[in-house]
Structure formats: structure tokens, C-alpha cells
Design an enzyme around this catalytic site. Sequence first.
Site, PDB file in Angstrom:
ATOM      1  CG  ASP A 131      -1.663   1.139   1.153  1.00  0.00           C
ATOM      2  OD1 ASP A 131      -2.672   1.062   0.646  1.00  0.00           O
ATOM      3  OD2 ASP A 131      -1.727   2.152   2.087  1.00  0.00           O
ATOM      4  CD  GLU A 190      -5.738   1.178  -3.881  1.00  0.00           C
ATOM      5  OE1 GLU A 190      -6.879   1.424  -4.134  1.00  0.00           O
ATOM      6  OE2 GLU A 190      -4.987   1.255  -3.262  1.00  0.00           O
ATOM      7  CG  ASP A 241      -1.500   3.631   5.600  1.00  0.00           C
ATOM      8  OD1 ASP A 241      -2.358   3.916   4.941  1.00  0.00           O
ATOM      9  OD2 ASP A 241      -0.512   4.564   6.333  1.00  0.00           O
TER      10      ASP A 241
END
Length: 398
Positions: A189, A274, A355
Site C-alpha cells: 500500500d 493498487e 495502511d
Amino acid sequence: MTAIQVKRAFKYRFYPTDAQAAELSRTFGCVRKVYNMALAVRTEAWARQERVNYNQTSAMLTEWKKTEELAYLGEVSAVPLQQALRHLQAAFAGFFGKRAKYPRFKSRKKSRRSAEYTTSGFRIRDGHLTLAKMDRPLDIVWSRPLPEGASPSTVTVSQDSAGRWFVSMLCEDPGVRPLPAVDAAVGIDVGLDHLLTLSSGEKIANPRHERKDRACLARAQRELSRKAKGDGANRYKARLKVAKIHARIADRRRDHLHKLTTRLVCENQTLVIEDLTVRNMVKNRNLARAISDAAWSQFRSLLEYKAAWYGREVIAVDRFFPSSRLCSACGALAESMPLSVRIWTCACGATHDRDANAAKNLLAAGLAVSVCGAGVRPQRRNPGGRSATKQKTLQREP
């Protein structure tokens, strides 16, 4: 494991003599001139609903050299000029294939100063590189050796905005081969407080390279703004000072990302990230500077090509997957999650770091690909299928 054929560019800095610098500057100007003239011809033909290909522009170049006005094109090596026409052909191929926008004209002040030489335009002997139209080799700083037995297919000479000269040699690197397979997988992340948060719980600090030099950069930019516009020597010196600071920031950032991505690729077989739309995120005026300094897009690019080199897999989860709002313990979805919320507690009693929780959910969604084909994208240009949220919901139903 069998080695794969990887073409790799090895970039070195060099220090030209005054004569070499003048010759290369003339070459850069001629390359830009030929590219722009060929683009103008093809644009006019495009307006008439006609197409002009590389062979036609190559014939035009021969005729241009015969004219008195453009006779100076014959004073530099013909190889970079032909390569400029090939680059233009590739740009139009990308446009017609709907992979890129219409080619743009090169600017004397803003466009990259470079020239590409093929094998007929350079010679390498005893570790010395000599370009066409030059009587002595370039003074190259060999910071690392070329692969043993490698023979460069192209050599690109460039000068950056800070005035530094570089030569890039493209050749096959037999040393690049898939690494031994490992069982480790990691969800990644990206963020601003921490550059990366891994599903293992590790947090990697954001070095904020631009912020460290912000005061120095602002001072240099103020000095530049006070110089009279034009081609004066004082303005050139002030502009060069600003460019050197930007180059130092970019070099540090690139070096840090290279070390980081190499480590992640070596340690993990599967890496899940992502699929962020950074170009849209930088439209936020409050975060644009920090996002640009974090260089998320560059991080992804480095991660993807290194994974391809070393036999690893990079999975990009759909950008609409609610990784931050989804409880990694029970799967419950929180209604809202403002950016100010860094730690939250789910109804099941689990307390999450925002996170770290997102990284765990990204890893779970990425691993679901091999099981049920959830909506993730292994490459930036390939569209995905169903959303990961819907797919995981279908899994939970009896």
C-alpha cells in the site's frame, strides 16, 4: 531456469571536449530540424487524408541536403537523422494504433537533447567509444562494466537540462535470469506519511527528497525570476542552477526506488499493488506536490519490469477496491473512512492501522486471482474483470 533475452540500457556519464560538445550540439539541432520538417510534411498530408511513410520522408531528407538552405544537414552524421525519422514513424504507429496522442513538434528549449546512433554510426575498440564524425573517443566514466561479450545495438547520446552529458548503450544482458521461486507474497500500500506499507506490517519511510531541498530550490528559483528573460548569460547560469537542484532530487529519488524495488522483487514471488490513477490524484492542489515527490508511477514501472526480468508476478488490484474500509479480520465494510482516520476499530473488535489493513486486503484480493479470477489487472494496459468486492461477496454466500 533458462535465461531470457533481455535488452538493457547501460547509461554512463561522459565529459566531451569543446569540439565534441559543439559537434553533438549541431547534431541535436539537426535531429530536431529533420523531425519537425518530416512531421510538418506528414501533418499536411494527413490534412489531405493522405499518408506519408518512413521511406518517403527518407527520400525527402536526401533532397533537403541538396538544397542550399539545408546543406548543413550533411555536415553531421546521417545516422541520427535517419533514426529521427524512424522515431517519428514509431510515433505515428502509436497514434494510428490508438496507443498515443498525435506527435508533437520538438522545441529547442524544452525538448530532450539527444541523438541515437546505430552500429554504423559508432565504433567500440579496447573499451573506447568513438562516434561518427569524431576523431577521438568519448571520455566516458565507466561506473560499471558492460556484460561480458555484449555488443551494443544502439548508442544514444544526450544532454540533460543541468548540462550533464550521458551515453546510453543498448545491449542484451545474459546475466538477467529468473530467480529461484519462493513462497513469499506481499501486499503493498503506497502512501505519503510512509512511502510503502507492507502486508507484513513493515513500514518504509518516505524520504521526501523534494522537501529536503525545497528551501534551496525556492531560493534558486527566485534568483532566476529576477533575471531578464532572453538568452543572456546570467539567466542561463541561474536556470542551470535550478536544473542542477532538480537533477539532484531526481537522482536521489530514482536511486532509492531502484534499491527498494530490487529488494521487494528478490524477496517475494507475488507482489500485489493498487491500480492508482496518479494523473488524476495530482489534480488535488493540496497533495499534488507530495504525490509527485513520492513517485508512485515510477515505483510501479520499476517493479513491473524487474518482476518480468526475474520471473516474479505483479498484480494490480482494481482502483475501486475498498482496501482501507474493509476489515481484514472479518470482512466487514466500513461506511466511510476519511483520510484523517489512521487507526480504526471494527465492530468485530479488531483494531486496524489504516495502511497495514489496506496492504493485507490488497494481498488477499491479489491472491484471489489464482482461485476465482477476481477483478485485478496484472498490467496497466490490460482491463480487468469483475470487481474484487463483488467476487469476494459471491465467495461468502453459501
